[in-house]
Design a protein around this motif. Sequence first.
Motif: not given
Length: 647
Positions: A424-450
């Motif tokens: 969100l442009p007033g809230a989150i510093a940007q790193k080129p190439g990263s979509a950065t942080r989740p929007f409200f209500g969104v819970v991303p999880q990173i899982v391995d192959a198992d």
Amino acid sequence: MSETIHPVTPEWAKRAYIDEAKYNEMYARSIKDPNGFWSEAAKRVDWIKPFTKVENTSFELGKVSIKWFEDGVLNAAYNCIDRHLEKRGDQTAIIWEGDDPSESRHITYRELHDEVCKMANILRLRNVKKGDRVTIYLPMIPEAAYAILACARIGAIHSVVFGGFSPDSIAGRLRDCKSRVVITSDEGLRGGRTIAMKANVDAAIEKVNGEVDWVVVVKRTGGKVNMDPKRDVWYHEAAAVVESECPCEPMNAEDPLFILYTSGSTGQPKGVLHTTAGYLIFVSMTHQYVFDYHDGDIYWCTADVGWVTGHSYILYGPLANGATTMMFEGVPNYPDNSRFWNVIDKHKVNIFYTAPTAIRALMQAGDAPVKKTSRASLRLLGSVGEPINPEAWEWYYRVVGDSRCPVVDTWWQTETGGIMISPLPGAIAQKPGSATRPFFGVVPQIVDADGKVLDGECSGNLCIAKSWPGQVRTVYGDHERFEKTYFSAYKGKYFSGDGCRRDADGYYWITGRVDDVINVSGHRMGTAEVESSLVAHESVSEAAVVGYPHDIKGQGIYAYVTLMAGVEPSEALRKELVAWVRKDIGPIASPDLIQFAPGLPKTRSGKIMRRILRKIAEDEPGSLGDTTTLADPGVVTDLVNNRQNKK
Ligand code: WTA
């Protein structure tokens, strides 16, 4: 990987709806108390009958069910048009910029109302009712907006088919959703060239044995078309004899709004189904906060309405917010490479949202076409559709935005309805190439192959752990396929199909698809679709398709083709096969490289080892890994020696 940080500037922190503290507070609340958070958010739309329940969802395999605001009643077109009339009747809703730079139009909310009502009445007169499917195959002209919103108004389910798809692709979609009404145009116009829209529809209808009752034809170019007097009607003639008032159908929150076909890793494209309330609330909220849209801003998303980005961020999101949104008929390099920037100056665009493939193509043309324009109106830049490489990000930021505009790299999918991970442009510093942080209500999880959920810094497969209102509800007509595709890989989670890394700051970096889907110029393509098209050619016995890195398109299409016995490889056949796929699926599916392969690398059980084919296509024959399990390891040598992407 770049780790440059572009901090939020003090001006942005001050002017934006959401600053960092607010983001943290709202995000925490959206997770702790989703019912409270979303029932408040739902006030942004007008209800005919208010809801009493908020979330009712389950990701449990066999019982997947997603309902939001399920007893509420509303109408999406009312929310995008009628409720704005009192305050904004004379405000421009849509700026239309034609393919030819001398053509543009401003359509006010009142005009939009009248045109949408007329289109709705044209459909009603032809007996289109709530729940009926209407196929829309139109170029980027205002009538595409009228058609979409007219369906929403009367409760018909629209299925928009991108104008670049072939008759076969249109036919497949008509058949799948049993749509009996099509809205199209005589021709389309892009980059100075015409596209045979009506002729494609005619050919598609033949392929479904004529099982279409009505075709409404918009006159765009005046080019010659065949009109079937029993089936085809000219839009301008039909519009002249209907009223410009049409009531809005009261729709349940969970009544379908639209179907949009999208490619998956197997089989034919899936009809992703979105419903009314959750979708509208989610796209309107994300549009407001991600683009920090304020009254009076001129907003331009360059997508085509044939894709989800056009649905959510040209039409539904912006119009629900009473915004001025632009529709562009043309292409970035016509008449020349300054087109985007000239259009920005012409219409004083403040917010600009495009795809990395366009950015990379324009970057190759150098800085001069950009620098000869002002772009002083620009305040915010956005990117969508595929990973943006840090070099392209920096060029976009520095050259297009004069190092003044934040860049929001928005990750989402047809299935997510709206933006899921983005600064969100007033809230989150940007790193080129990263979509950065989740929007409200969104819970991303990173899982391995198992399926193990990883913590902290990690990389793996991107899942979403909890439902959000904009989520796909089902695959049209095939709920089992829906469950299998998205909920069977990881128990109790939605699996996106994307790979992802999380860094030490909790930022998300999307690394691209981990399934057999490729992303060509931001267009999603199932490798299986291209393969089945190739093997349908009489000279082809077998085909395997993979993606390979492409400087401009992100990924290119690399096809390995085994010919029928007795057929000799030739340049002419190569060309013929490219043309074949182009005709069969559409230009976006044309293979970039074809390698004639006497044999494909298969395991003893006959499974093609795509890992090896990917490495060869990537020109990395040194890292093929273990090939000893192949039935015939010898095929690899020939494949490597004849690879088409040798640098
Ligand atoms: C990719 C388009 C990296 C991703 C809205 C996803 C992205 C697919 C981004 C969905 C991004 C989209 N960074 N990758 N900002 N945005 N993608 O359904 O692979 O046409 O799964 O929706 O595009 O494509 P779709």
